[in-house]
Design an enzyme around this catalytic site. Structure first.
Site, PDB file in Angstrom:
ATOM      1  N   HIS A   1       0.833  -1.207   0.000  1.00 11.04           N
ATOM      2  CA  HIS A   1       0.000   0.000   0.000  1.00 11.04           C
ATOM      3  C   HIS A   1       0.874   1.267   0.000  1.00 11.04           C
ATOM      4  O   HIS A   1       0.741   2.141  -0.852  1.00 11.04           O
ATOM      5  CB  HIS A   1      -0.909  -0.025   1.242  1.00 11.04           C
ATOM      6  CG  HIS A   1      -1.808   1.166   1.378  1.00 11.04           C
ATOM      7  ND1 HIS A   1      -3.125   1.160   0.994  1.00 11.04           N
ATOM      8  CD2 HIS A   1      -1.583   2.417   1.853  1.00 11.04           C
ATOM      9  CE1 HIS A   1      -3.674   2.339   1.218  1.00 11.04           C
ATOM     10  NE2 HIS A   1      -2.756   3.127   1.759  1.00 11.04           N
ATOM     11  N   GLU A   2       1.792   1.336   0.948  1.00  9.86           N
ATOM     12  CA  GLU A   2       2.665   2.520   1.019  1.00  9.86           C
ATOM     13  C   GLU A   2       3.546   2.604  -0.221  1.00  9.86           C
ATOM     14  O   GLU A   2       3.836   3.698  -0.723  1.00  9.86           O
ATOM     15  CB  GLU A   2       3.522   2.492   2.291  1.00  9.86           C
ATOM     16  CG  GLU A   2       2.741   2.454   3.606  1.00  9.86           C
ATOM     17  CD  GLU A   2       1.682   3.534   3.740  1.00  9.86           C
ATOM     18  OE1 GLU A   2       1.855   4.624   3.164  1.00  9.86           O
ATOM     19  OE2 GLU A   2       0.651   3.282   4.405  1.00  9.86           O
TER      20      GLU A   2
ATOM     21  N   HIS B   1       1.694   4.438  -2.906  1.00 10.51           N
ATOM     22  CA  HIS B   1       1.836   5.894  -2.750  1.00 10.51           C
ATOM     23  C   HIS B   1       3.199   6.352  -3.284  1.00 10.51           C
ATOM     24  O   HIS B   1       3.317   7.371  -3.964  1.00 10.51           O
ATOM     25  CB  HIS B   1       1.766   6.278  -1.264  1.00 10.51           C
ATOM     26  CG  HIS B   1       0.388   6.300  -0.677  1.00 10.51           C
ATOM     27  ND1 HIS B   1      -0.627   7.078  -1.177  1.00 10.51           N
ATOM     28  CD2 HIS B   1      -0.153   5.658   0.393  1.00 10.51           C
ATOM     29  CE1 HIS B   1      -1.734   6.919  -0.449  1.00 10.51           C
ATOM     30  NE2 HIS B   1      -1.470   6.046   0.508  1.00 10.51           N
TER      31      HIS B   1
ATOM     32  N   GLU C   1      -4.703   7.948  -2.888  1.00  6.13           N
ATOM     33  CA  GLU C   1      -5.227   6.697  -2.332  1.00  6.13           C
ATOM     34  C   GLU C   1      -5.582   5.717  -3.447  1.00  6.13           C
ATOM     35  O   GLU C   1      -5.510   4.494  -3.262  1.00  6.13           O
ATOM     36  CB  GLU C   1      -6.441   7.004  -1.450  1.00  6.13           C
ATOM     37  CG  GLU C   1      -6.786   5.924  -0.458  1.00  6.13           C
ATOM     38  CD  GLU C   1      -5.745   5.748   0.649  1.00  6.13           C
ATOM     39  OE1 GLU C   1      -4.831   6.599   0.786  1.00  6.13           O
ATOM     40  OE2 GLU C   1      -5.822   4.739   1.370  1.00  6.13           O
TER      41      GLU C   1
END
Lengths: 503, 503
Positions: free
Chosen positions: A267-268, A271, A297
């Protein structure tokens, strides 16, 4: 000064502000990753001094002069695209803060910081009443700040626009109504299914050093550039950008729940890919960052859910996981693994929610925020309303405020209007996937054969490289041909979960 | 404004400068410990922006107004001690930069940065001629900057004073003359001794993780506070202060030369103890740092040599080293170990020199710098003079400039006048040890029984806590009752080496 000289001078002025922001970001990264405790209070003062400098320059007389010249209609047409967007952003910030008395803003910043400390205590004791007076003051400040901008109707739109420029309650209402109609029946079928996945092996122990090595491997495989970033360990994972050549991520090694570490890291990493791929032309401008929370997001969730929870991804990486492990997963089949990491059931905590029920958590918060700023809801009523909404959307209710209204730091941090962008981003991500599929119908094969770079290239071309040069809806329209449309997410979820749960 | 208001306003102004400096220090620490390479060039611009801000504020009209008011004789007496010293320091900086045209200073800073890159290349190729034009320009700038301050005679004093306030060639000449007379005969006896220590086991392999654990242990034992600091790994060890609650050290794990890691760590730890013990009253003032390079070096060398190379210290820690190792040192006696870590012979590289010959390396550099600024020496003559001086002081000569005149980064970095403070610091350290012995004749027992804190307390009381509130010679006088006096160092070396080498 000629227009050209004014532009140069303005852009140098903005560059300095960006340099200050980079110094602030570094100080924050450092405080969260390993700064010694005894230095923190003085370090906070450094951040205060630099933030103050940024604030002052954003609304200074010098800035006003630049903006007056550069927003004049006779000049605007002569500006290059980057400068024009920069000026638009500077103007927006200027207008936002122009009428807030400096003393009042300072009081708000201090209150916000206090409220976050009080929140930690209140949460630990599950005592909403302790936080209530702080939250009331924060909401009052927020309301007043919106009024300073001359907004009278639909104040909540001003907050939405902060995180997702162009977003309105009208749009969110429409999207969330459809999402709810689409998701709730799936959740019901999932709950009623007799074919629940086995998940016990997800809690097999995986030592931190192995888990770390595996995360480093996956980040690299996903295209994260370690010459332009690094991975550290923190209590809560995050991504932070110093500049596009220095985009850092953190994670937390949960030895007995390794998939939450893996998916958090992916997830990170999502980003981070966004920020690493911003065009180098934009370095030193105010456009050198993701264009909105929602688009940001969309990238993290694209990687977490549409890649990281897909069967194709694990067709490639499950055997590798087995190698990083030492036998714990040898008897698990790919199919069982895939079903386990997609297990779904209504739960109380947003950050631990699965991808199916997650949007419902956001709707609870959206309804409350909207009523708080556009309606007559009082802060004192939050715990009751929270529980009612949870019952309404998810069919369950927390026993205490710690697992209820006190779970998130956003409100004590003054971040009202932020939550909707999480769900919007998810909707966008599904739209992007749909658009990619049109160009690359072999999406799954690309993923399972390790050609993720084809997909990332698409994301870079249509999203990443623009930074904030395009606004979020412009990105969305140019890349997908339409505005926010929840149907793709609904059909993804419906399709996926009916297969997993056999309904 | 009343005097009190002016003082408050001035001190707030300085506090901001200090906050900028802390942000710069953090950026530098980060660049040296692990910042991703692709972010470095933009990060350097951040450092440039912040440094520019510090420079501008140090010589701003606002600063001038404060200084005019606060240095007025009618006001000065009313100032508290801290403010008075701050004003003195601000005035000194103001005077130093006041007459340097901003453009000229900028050109110098850029040149300095280029010269350091060129130096790396020139050193690798052992080609002094490549560096020469840069060095010539740097020396020209330096000479001009000194002239801007109105100095005509003994220009080198201005450079010495930068690093060691109050230091003059007269003082250095006297100290170095005696040091040379004292040390050279000891070196000759050492070389002639038939009883040379066995040192082979110092190159027994010690894996990095064990070495790190041992270094962490020793730092803790020496009183380094890990809640106010951290240890990282870099190519060259250093200490850097963010604030007294955040004083960081780095080291380099040399698995086949572990003592150079251990002594390097203890050395940087000595610098760090100084900074960690500065009175919290001084935080946010310009006095919150070690008072001079010489006093700073006295603390690192005190720990490295008078503690870290002492038999008492290893009486306590040698058995621990054996535990961190896995058998490599089991057959080595404490006495053999002690003799090995104090082996001495003339060598070419300053940073690798032993504690006996080290001051001679400094004298070579001092003689050259003095001639360069006070005499007629030209940059083009440096390699030849270097080699002659090495022969004269140490009896050996390098085969090439890489191991000769190109070995140090100081000159391409513009740091002329810095070297003498290394030897001065060593002289001070011996004086401090002598003073401590008067109060604590059981010095060795304190060290060998693990009561180093008694000694550190003495250092804190007499040196550390004052930061820059006292000037270096004031520290020295108050703590030892005299000015720089090389006799204590000479007698320490004479005594120690005659025992080790049996002469």
């Amino acid at each position: 000064m000629t227009v050209e000289e004014t532009v140069n001078s303005y852009r140098q002025y903005v560059k300095k502000i960006m340099d200050f922001n980079e110094a602030i970001a570094l100080a924050e990264w450092d405080m969260r990753t390993g700064a010694p405790v005894k230095g923190i209070s003085q370090r906070s003062e450094v951040v205060g001094t630099l933030s103050d400098e940024v604030f002052k320059r954003s609304i200074s007389d010098e800035m006003k002069t630049y903006l007056d010249v550069l927003t004049d209609s006779s000049v605007q047409d002569k500006l290059d695209r980057v400068t024009r967007r920069m000026v638009e952003e500077s103007r927006k910030t200027f207008n936002r803060f122009e009428h807030i008395p400096a003393e009042e803003y300072k009081a708000y910043v201090i209150l916000q910081s206090e409220a976050q400390s009080v929140w930690q205590e209140a949460k630990a004791k599950s005592d909403f009443r302790q936080l209530q007076p702080y939250l009331e003051k924060i909401v009052d400040f927020k309301r007043k700040f919106i009024e300073y901008q001359g907004v009278k109707e639909n104040k909540y739109n001003t907050l939405l626009d902060l995180y997702e420029p162009g977003l309105t309650t009208e749009i969110v209402d429409g999207v969330f109504k459809r999402l709810r109609e689409g998701i709730v029946p799936i959740v019901q079928s999932v709950c009623a299914s007799k074919d629940q996945p086995e998940t016990g092996f997800l809690h097999n122990h995986l030592p931190a050093d192995k888990l770390k090595a595996f995360c480093l491997h996956l980040l690299k495989e996903n295209g994260y550039d370690f010459n332009a970033g690094r991975l550290d360990e923190t209590e809560h994972p995050f991504e932070i950008t110093l500049n596009p050549g220095d985009v850092r991520v953190t994670t937390n090694y949960q030895e007995d729940d390794f998939m939450s570490t893996v998916l958090g890291t992916i997830h990170e990493g999502g980003h981070a890919l966004y920020e690493q791929h911003i065009s180098r032309e934009l370095v030193g401008t105010s456009l050198c960052e993701g264009t909105s929370m929602g688009i940001h997001e969309s990238q993290s969730l694209f990687f977490e859910n549409f890649i990281g929870r897909s069967k194709a991804y694990w067709a490639l990486h499950f055997s590798e996981l087995k190698k990083f492990a030492s036998g714990q997963f040898d008897s698990v089949s790919l199919d069982d693994f895939y079903r386990a990491i997609n297990v779904s059931h209504p739960s109380l905590i947003r950050t631990l929610a699965d991808e199916l029920t997650y949007p419902l958590h956001i709707m609870v918060r959206y309804d409350i925020e909207k009523e708080l700023f556009n309606g007559n809801l009082e802060v004192s009523e939050l715990p009751g309303v929270w529980n009612d909404k949870m019952k309404e959307y998810l069919g369950i209710m927390p026993d205490n405020d710690r697992e209820g209204v006190l779970q998130d730091i956003h409100w004590p941090g003054g971040d009202f209007g932020y939550f909707p962008s999480y769900a919007l981003g998810y909707v966008y991500a599904a739209q992007f996937k749909h658009a990619i599929l049109k160009e690359h119908p072999d999406f799954d094969t690309l993923v399972s054969e390790g050609h993720l770079s084809v997909i990332t290239k698409w994301l870079t071309m249509h999203i990443h490289r623009f930074g904030s040069l395009k606004k979020p809806f412009e990105i969305l329209h140019d890349a997908t041909g339409e505005g926010p449309n929840p149907e793709y997410l609904i059909s993804y979820l419906s399709d996926k979960y009916s297969r997993i749960y056999n309904f």
